[in-house]
Enzyme design. Structure first.
Site: not given
Ligand code: PBG
Length: 332
Positions: A224, A319, A240, A255, A210, A200, A281
């Site tokens: 993050k 989505y 990982e 991701k 968010r 990730k 997203s």
């Molecule tokens: C949080 C989480 C995130 C997403 C899924 N779980 C966002 C982040 O790490 O800030 C993102 C999903 C998306 O953008 O569609 N643990």
């Protein structure tokens, strides 16, 4: 000398007609490949549009029940549920995540009562519940790894207890897959699957999400990057993955999706566990906005989803799942 040569080999022969194109297709996308991430919110009779993710909504649980019927009718095999938590329930430690009656646990039970066959995936991470919007707890100005993992284990357990099929740690703490697996084993949840967010990346493509879960304004520090991966790195994803597989992950997620096809392909060559892409997203919103403005045809949806399969994915969190299912059903 290469034995292939023109005109004996004309590549266009296998492209000339639909039947032959179908026969030589190397990758087939089906509805079985799709996981639908869905946002939920407390209250009743709510179907709140998410402006940053055109066409998507936050559902209160009564409306979710109806939505579940639509999802099942489309034959989508699984959903991933994400909560919008009101600020009054957020605190520094994200304690609402451990409330056995929180909206996620109530949603799991309701979905299982509505349709016990639909697979349910729950994020294991604290960001929807913390005042600061981070995935873990802060000690001495640092997202503390080991203390966070202890809480994540409890969070995973209450999700499993509520009936969740797959827990998906999305926090990127070290060692969390191992500890969650041990906690599940110790509590007799031996068949609860772990779909780990293995690679990730710290990405700006999560922005619309968010907004959707209402964490965007909570950040003290928008980064993050002390726990999510640096997008410059690829070998690190392999390490990982080695750790996650050895710690007991059944499946891995890469991701975001489209900008990271190289990572999917690399992990697919090296590991035998199923890999899933999360078309996040920002990817959704970009494509959807272009479609809504007439800049792109909606067939790009199927093209992107197929590319994940081609790169080596077993499936995709997207989505677009309902729209893609309709397109795939129409094309049958
Ligand atoms: C949080 C989480 C995130 C997403 C899924 N779980 C966002 C982040 O790490 O800030 C993102 C999903 C998306 O953008 O569609 N643990």
């Amino acid at each position: 000398m290469n034995s292939y040569s023109f005109p004996f080999n004309r590549m266009r022969r296998t492209r000339a007609k639909k039947f032959i194109r179908n026969l030589v297709k190397e990758t087939n996308l089906t509805v079985n490949d799709l996981i639908y991430p869905i946002f939920i919110v407390d209250g009743t009779d709510k179907k709140e549009p998410i402006p940053e993710m055109p066409g998507l909504f936050r559902y209160s649980l009564d409306i979710l029940k109806k939505e579940i019927k639509n999802i099942v009718d489309l034959d989508i095999p699984a959903i991933a549920i994400f909560p919008y938590i009101s600020n009054s329930l957020k605190n520094m430690s994200g304690s609402e995540a451990l409330n056995k009656n929180n909206i996620i646990c109530r949603a799991i039970k309701l979905i299982k009562d509505t349709n016990s066959e639909l697979g349910i995936i729950c994020d294991v991470a604290l960001d929807p519940y913390t005042e600061h919007g981070h995935d873990g707890i802060i000690i001495n100005d640092y997202i503390d790894n080991d203390e966070t993992v202890k809480i994540l284990c409890e969070q995973a357990l209450i999700q499993a207890e509520a009936g969740c099929d797959i827990v998906a740690p999305s926090d990127m703490m070290d060692g969390r897959v191992k500890k969650i697996r041990q906690a599940l084993e110790n509590n007799n949840y031996v068949n609860t699957l772990i779909m780990s967010y293995t690679a990730k990346y710290s990405s700006s493509f999560y922005g619309p999400f968010r907004h959707a879960i209402g964490s965007i304004n909570n950040f003290r520090n928008k980064e993050k990057s002390t726990y999510q991966m640096d997008y410059s790195n690829s070998k690190e994803a392999v390490l990982e993955a080695e750790l996650d597989v050895s710690e007991g992950a059944d499946m891995m997620i890469v991701k975001p999706g489209l900008p990271y096809l190289d990572i999917i392909s690399k992990l697919n060559q090296k590991f035998d566990v199923p890999i899933f892409a999360y078309q996040v997203s920002g990817e959704y919103s970009m494509i959807m906005t272009a479609i809504n403005n007439g800049l792109l045809n909606k067939s790009v949806i199927i093209e992107t989803l197929t590319s994940f399969k081609r790169a080596g994915c077993s499936g995709i969190l997207t989505y677009f799942a309902p729209i893609a299912s309709k397109i795939l059903n129409e094309d049958k």
